[in-house]
Write a protein that holds these residues in place. Structure first.
Motif: not given
Length: 352
Positions: A231-233, A311-313, A236-237, A315-316
């Motif tokens: 998830i790019g915590y 989105t990445k955000d 990069r995702e 998921r984080i």
């Protein structure tokens, strides 16, 4: 699984336990071997057999119905693997079986390339007695089977060659899992530790040391490789790096791992939990509650957590409580291990 050798090994040594006695570690060690390892491999071998049989049925009567049945058998087998995945010790270390059971993460698509080459060649070579003794780990086990069932490059319903390849991989997979299960039934954990210097040691204690070391390493890998990295915590995702992402099992495997951790803690009589309660009841109970919290938080994540729609955000933000909880679990487990007389060195992969 390819990821775990990259972990920096924990420096574990034995000091005098706080309440040492003969056979102190017999309860937790034998309990873990019986209820987690032996029973786990028995289930894994059984579902591997079901996967082999469903693959044979698919190739005998190819249809969307038999393909679905094979996929269902795969999913059960992949989740059974999660019960024993934490322990790279004992019979599974022979013939690269641990890494062949799951070649992951496959960042360069090695499995697909090598499977395509096999499917385009003479299929009879896979029937040779020595083929699998030299075959690449990338074309053996769950990662290869997942590709053959789910990757668009392979059509086991429409291609006899693809289905023949699936059958052969599934058969070898069952034979390997069954061999490990049988060897565990016939041996004890103490049989797999060796006194290389001839100085004498407590095999029971050293075997449990190995179990504890790998439990903590696996906990780190679940947090880092299974959850944070895809998830790019911290970078990069890349959702394709999630474990079993093609079959949509990425979240379920994490949940299964976290459930198995609590089972490890309570296995045996006395269990690690029982012994820890004598040494440091507060930390023992805090670790217990943290393990329960891990399970609760993982089950609260949405089923589409690893799907591209988020989105990445997003998921984080969803993952933050679970990441923190697993990190806390590592701290509590390290404290308990120290209290029990084991000294654990710095794990450089744990940056929390």
């Amino acid at each position: 699984m390819k990821y775990f050798p990259q972990l920096v090994a924990l420096a574990v040594c034995i000091t005098t336990p706080l309440f040492a006695s003969a056979g102190q570690w017999e309860g937790p060690l034998n309990g873990i071997v019986k209820t987690i390892v032996n029973d786990g491999y028995k289930n894994y071998a059984s579902s591997s057999k079901a996967l082999e049989q469903s693959s044979y049925t698919l190739c005998t009567s190819p249809s969307e119905k038999t393909l679905t049945a094979a996929k269902q058998a795969f999913e059960i087998n992949a989740l059974d693997w999660q019960q024993v995945q934490w322990l790279n010790f004992g019979p599974v270390t022979y013939f690269m079986r641990y890494y062949a059971f799951q070649y992951w993460p496959d960042k360069k698509g090695v499995t697909q390339r090598q499977l395509r080459a096999l499917s385009q060649g003479d299929p009879s070579i896979m029937d040779a007695p020595k083929f699998w003794t030299s075959a690449s780990i990338a074309v053996r086990g769950l990662t290869a089977i997942e590709s053959l069932l789910y990757h668009p490059d392979f059509e086991p319903v429409n291609s006899a060659n693809h289905c023949h390849l699936l059958e052969r991989v599934a058969t070898h997979h069952f034979e390997s899992s069954d061999a490990v299960a049988s060897q565990w039934q016939e041996s004890k954990a103490q049989d797999w530790v060796y006194d290389e210097e001839g100085a004498g040691f407590d095999a029971e204690e050293v075997a449990l040391e190995q179990f504890l070391q790998q439990w903590i390493e696996h906990m780190s890998a679940v947090k880092d490789a299974k959850l944070e990295t895809p998830i790019g915590y911290n970078g990069r995702e890349n959702l394709k790096l999630a474990e079993f992402y093609r079959s949509n099992l990425s979240l379920k495997t994490i949940q299964k791992n976290l459930q198995s951790y609590r089972e490890i803690y309570h296995a045996g009589s006395p269990s690690l939990f029982d012994i820890a309660k004598q040494s440091n009841p507060d930390v023992a109970e805090q670790f217990e509650q943290q393990l329960l919290q891990n399970i609760k938080l993982s089950l609260q994540l949405p089923s589409d957590f690893f799907h591209p729609g988020k989105t990445k955000d997003e998921r984080i933000e969803l993952a933050k409580p679970l990441v923190k909880s697993i990190s806390n679990s590592q701290s509590y487990l390290s404290s308990l291990v120290t209290q029990l007389g084991f000294q654990i060195g710095f794990n450089s992969r744990d940056g929390d």
